[in-house]
Motif scaffolding. Structure first.
Motif, PDB file in Angstrom:
ATOM      1  N   PHE A 170      40.710  45.489  47.617  1.00 61.57           N
ATOM      2  CA  PHE A 170      39.416  44.972  47.155  1.00 61.57           C
ATOM      3  C   PHE A 170      39.557  43.536  46.641  1.00 61.57           C
ATOM      4  N   CYS A 171      40.701  43.240  46.042  1.00 62.30           N
ATOM      5  CA  CYS A 171      40.920  41.925  45.445  1.00 62.30           C
ATOM      6  C   CYS A 171      40.911  40.806  46.480  1.00 62.30           C
ATOM      7  N   THR A 225      41.927  31.869  46.950  1.00 63.31           N
ATOM      8  CA  THR A 225      42.965  31.342  47.838  1.00 63.31           C
ATOM      9  C   THR A 225      43.093  32.175  49.117  1.00 63.31           C
ATOM     10  N   TYR A 226      42.884  33.494  49.011  1.00 66.09           N
ATOM     11  CA  TYR A 226      42.924  34.300  50.230  1.00 66.09           C
ATOM     12  C   TYR A 226      41.724  33.968  51.120  1.00 66.09           C
ATOM     13  N   VAL A 227      40.548  33.839  50.505  1.00 63.32           N
ATOM     14  CA  VAL A 227      39.340  33.506  51.267  1.00 63.32           C
ATOM     15  C   VAL A 227      39.502  32.144  51.945  1.00 63.32           C
ATOM     16  N   ASP A 275      48.879  34.921  49.677  1.00 61.82           N
ATOM     17  CA  ASP A 275      48.023  34.142  48.784  1.00 61.82           C
ATOM     18  C   ASP A 275      46.840  34.971  48.293  1.00 61.82           C
ATOM     19  N   SER A 276      47.047  36.293  48.272  1.00 57.85           N
ATOM     20  CA  SER A 276      46.079  37.207  47.665  1.00 57.85           C
ATOM     21  C   SER A 276      46.757  37.864  46.468  1.00 57.85           C
ATOM     22  N   PRO A 277      46.001  38.446  45.554  1.00 60.08           N
ATOM     23  CA  PRO A 277      46.627  39.137  44.418  1.00 60.08           C
ATOM     24  C   PRO A 277      47.568  40.247  44.860  1.00 60.08           C
ATOM     25  N   ARG A 316      50.066  28.704  43.936  1.00 61.88           N
ATOM     26  CA  ARG A 316      48.731  28.592  44.542  1.00 61.88           C
ATOM     27  C   ARG A 316      47.698  29.481  43.854  1.00 61.88           C
ATOM     28  N   CYS A 317      48.140  30.360  42.976  1.00 61.81           N
ATOM     29  CA  CYS A 317      47.195  31.220  42.246  1.00 61.81           C
ATOM     30  C   CYS A 317      46.467  30.392  41.191  1.00 61.81           C
TER      31      CYS A 317
END
Length: 433
Positions: A30-31, A37-39, A46-48, A75-76
């Motif tokens: 879901f995150c 950054t993922y979007v 680069d996602s949680p 990058r977070c």
């Protein structure tokens, strides 16, 4: 998520806390839908969820951070949108904070990166130094494009571009003082003067003092207060961050003993998220754990306090159309969503929500300096969404967002408290006057 930490590793309080956080993650993803950054980049690491895997592997194997881990953790944004979305209650904030501290202890960054971080840590938390550095940066702005050709030097160009063309004069509002309530005193509060905000836009605290005192609140600006520690905390510099926290706790503890405090009022939401987490940051310090918990319990964003007060009928502000930008540290860090918009509506403004309001603007403390390319893409996306609702002004509660968004739009960006001060008897903000 399964873990394989040893008993010796779990004897370390920070590792034990991180292990509990990691185990809560159920891989649902879901995150990824709300991670800026993922979007933007489309990379799982680069996602949680991807960063949790990297942190888990690094901590489980008790190994130093490597370039791959550092790249994706750096990058977070720490926007914490993932925590708002997560159905399992994963405290990603504490996990990534631990990872950054581990990186700081075990990884030697390239020379240019180390230099930039040292400059930021040595200037931003100290108003006098920050003011001096901005003066130099303004002189250097014409040379900013020279840094763009060499990728490691791009943060220097970003620093120069972010320096304001004109710098406000020092304000007496940041000097230690007691500002008495008008009429009968209803509350007594301490106001965080702040570091970067006090230099970039002292009008914010001036409006806060004017509004609160008119509403019967005594406002104390204590001597000895400093940076909340957020800037160095998010760079993984754990001990300097704790030193800032302890110094502020000592100041506020004296005020509590002296005359009691109903709240510690904060006008920069990034600071608010950190101060409300002092209780966790200092939980292992026997000399400060209890005091830190008391301070965190007293910390309130100015809109939280205003929502508790009886407000007079607003004066005519012409029904100004305002787009409300909820800073990440406000909506995700502190979970303050309702109060700012309700206050603006009560004040007579026509409030409009911003599409994709959950996505970060790219400011994120020093992120727009350290990661200028990603920050610029997020800023442009945010400005496009704001301009789509055709506001006459943009309201927000964080100086970083004000600087970031204001650099890419001609629409005035104004702190929420300045608009409320105007509506409830104060002066019209200069940006729209």
């Amino acid at each position: 998520m399964q873990t394989a930490f040893t008993a010796d590793q779990l004897d370390q309080p920070d590792v034990a806390h991180s292990e509990k956080i990691i185990r809560k993650c159920v891989h649902c993803g879901f995150c990824t839908a709300t991670c800026p950054t993922y979007v933007t980049l489309g990379n799982e690491l680069d996602s949680p969820r991807g960063r949790i895997y990297l942190i888990k592997e690094m901590l489980e194997n008790d190994r130093p951070a490597d370039e791959k881990v550092v790249t994706h953790i750096d990058r977070c944004l720490s926007c914490l949108a993932c925590m708002t979305t997560c159905p399992s209650g994963v405290n990603y904030m504490h996990l990534v904070d631990h990872a950054r501290a581990h990186i700081e202890r075990t990884y030697r960054r390239p020379f240019v990166d180390r230099t930039i971080r040292r400059i930021l840590a040595a200037t931003l938390p100290y108003p006098a130094r920050f003011r001096a550095s901005l003066t130099l940066a303004r002189l250097g702005r014409p040379f900013a494009p020279l840094f763009d050709a060499v990728k490691p030097l791009k943060p220097f160009g970003a620093m120069l571009r972010l320096a304001p063309v004109t710098l406000p004069a020092k304000s007496p509002v940041n000097a230690p003082a007691v500002h008495p309530a008008a009429g009968a005193r209803k509350k007594r509060v301490a106001l965080l003067g702040g570091c970067a905000q006090s230099v970039l836009d002292p009008k914010i605290n001036e409006a806060t003092v004017r509004l609160l005192t008119r509403l019967g609140v005594e406002v104390v600006v204590p001597a000895g207060e400093g940076c909340c520690g957020a800037l160095v905390h998010h760079m993984g510099q754990e001990e300097p961050a704790l030193d800032f926290a302890r110094a502020n706790i000592d100041v506020w503890a004296r005020e509590i003993e002296k005359g009691g405090l109903d709240a510690i009022v904060i006008t920069a939401s990034g600071c608010g998220t950190t101060i409300k987490d002092y209780h966790h940051m200092l939980r292992l310090d026997p000399a400060y754990a209890e005091k830190a918990a008391a301070v965190s319990a007293l910390a309130k964003d100015v809109t939280e306090l205003l929502a508790e007060l009886e407000l007079p009928a607003p004066q005519d502000t012409g029904g100004l159309t305002v787009a409300y930008h909820s800073a990440c540290s406000m909506q995700h860090g502190q979970r303050i969503v309702r109060q700012p918009k309700a206050l603006l509506a009560k004040a007579g403004f026509s409030v409009r929500d911003v599409p994709e309001g959950h996505l970060c603007c790219g400011s994120a403390g020093t992120y727009n300096i350290m990661q200028p390319e990603i920050a610029a893409r997020l800023r442009d996306r945010k400005v496009k969404n704001i301009e789509s609702v055709a506001p006459q002004a943009i309201a927000t509660g964080n100086i970083g967002c004000m600087t970031q968004i204001g650099g890419a739009t001609k629409i005035p960006v104004i702190h929420t408290v300045e608009l409320l001060d105007w509506a409830f008897g104060g002066e019209k903000p200069a940006a729209i006057a």
